[in-house]
Write a protein that holds these residues in place. Structure first.
Motif, mmCIF file in Angstrom:
data_model
loop_
_atom_site.group_PDB
_atom_site.id
_atom_site.type_symbol
_atom_site.label_atom_id
_atom_site.label_comp_id
_atom_site.label_asym_id
_atom_site.label_seq_id
_atom_site.Cartn_x
_atom_site.Cartn_y
_atom_site.Cartn_z
ATOM 1 N N GLU A 79 3.594 -8.884 -8.024
ATOM 2 C CA GLU A 79 4.961 -8.399 -7.773
ATOM 3 C C GLU A 79 4.937 -7.126 -6.935
ATOM 4 O O GLU A 79 5.729 -6.975 -6.004
ATOM 5 N N GLN A 80 4.036 -6.221 -7.276
ATOM 6 C CA GLN A 80 3.927 -4.972 -6.530
ATOM 7 C C GLN A 80 3.434 -5.226 -5.105
ATOM 8 O O GLN A 80 3.947 -4.647 -4.152
ATOM 9 N N ALA A 88 3.877 -7.833 -3.366
ATOM 10 C CA ALA A 88 4.910 -8.520 -2.578
ATOM 11 C C ALA A 88 5.780 -7.521 -1.816
ATOM 12 O O ALA A 88 6.406 -7.876 -0.825
ATOM 13 N N GLN A 89 5.803 -6.274 -2.279
ATOM 14 C CA GLN A 89 6.597 -5.237 -1.623
ATOM 15 C C GLN A 89 5.821 -4.548 -0.494
ATOM 16 O O GLN A 89 6.374 -3.686 0.183
ATOM 17 N N LEU A 90 4.568 -4.904 -0.307
ATOM 18 C CA LEU A 90 3.735 -4.285 0.719
ATOM 19 C C LEU A 90 3.569 -5.239 1.902
ATOM 20 O O LEU A 90 3.463 -6.450 1.703
ATOM 21 N N ARG A 129 3.402 5.099 -5.068
ATOM 22 C CA ARG A 129 4.473 4.335 -5.714
ATOM 23 C C ARG A 129 3.897 3.459 -6.827
ATOM 24 O O ARG A 129 4.420 3.427 -7.943
ATOM 25 N N ASP A 181 2.161 4.047 -0.438
ATOM 26 C CA ASP A 181 2.191 2.819 -1.240
ATOM 27 C C ASP A 181 1.455 3.028 -2.565
ATOM 28 O O ASP A 181 1.936 2.645 -3.631
ATOM 29 N N SER A 228 4.478 3.902 -11.097
ATOM 30 C CA SER A 228 4.886 2.780 -11.940
ATOM 31 C C SER A 228 3.870 2.529 -13.050
ATOM 32 O O SER A 228 4.228 2.368 -14.213
#
Length: 159
Positions: free
Chosen positions: A77-78, A80-82, A95, A92, A99
């Motif tokens: 999930e993490q 997928a944001q990169l 962040r 990155d 979390s």
């Protein structure tokens, strides 16, 4: 012509053996991470996997996250944001770190609470005591009968 003294680039493609050597992660794990969508090597027309050098950082992040107990699904999930075409940056990482630090802190507080609760346990194995805060808060197992209810064989199991 081979360039001598060329500085490595994050987009340089490396064979799986080189990635294994550089990361210490077995090829089988890299294949597993690929199936889980965590890393995406390129493929030659013959099907050989070639890994952009920048995937080394993602692999390192996976290793750190695993040590922290972060499930691969959450790592995915993490990730997928990169962007997939570049190395995760310090921003990155920060962040992700924030979390995961919050998650670790919550686990730490839960462990500390369990340690405090264990001080109330005399270790007798009887989980039906009203004072047992660890396994049987509020003596909820008393309704099931006397004795160490969780230690008794289940009816279908042979004793």
């Amino acid at each position: 012509m081979v360039e001598i003294n060329r500085r490595p680039k994050p987009t340089d493609l490396l064979p799986i053996g080189e990635i294994v050597r550089r990361t210490g992660v077995p090829a089988s794990a890299l294949h597993f991470y690929e199936r889980k969508g965590l890393i995406q090597p390129e493929r030659t027309p013959g099907g050989t996997r070639l890994y952009p050098r920048h995937l080394e950082r993602r692999i390192a992040i996976i290793q750190v996250a695993k040590r922290l107990g972060i499930p691969l699904s959450e790592i995915a999930e993490q990730f997928a944001q990169l962007p997939e075409d570049r190395m995760p940056s310090l921003r990155d990482w920060n962040r992700l770190n924030r979390s995961w630090r919050a998650r670790l802190r919550a686990r730490q507080l839960e462990i500390e609470r369990l340690q405090r609760d264990m001080d109330q346990c005399i270790g007798c194995g009887c989980v039906s005591l009203g004072s047992c805060l660890v396994v049987n808060p509020d003596d909820s197992l008393a309704a099931d009968g006397m004795g160490a209810r969780m230690l008794l064989p289940i009816e279908d199991e042979p004793a």
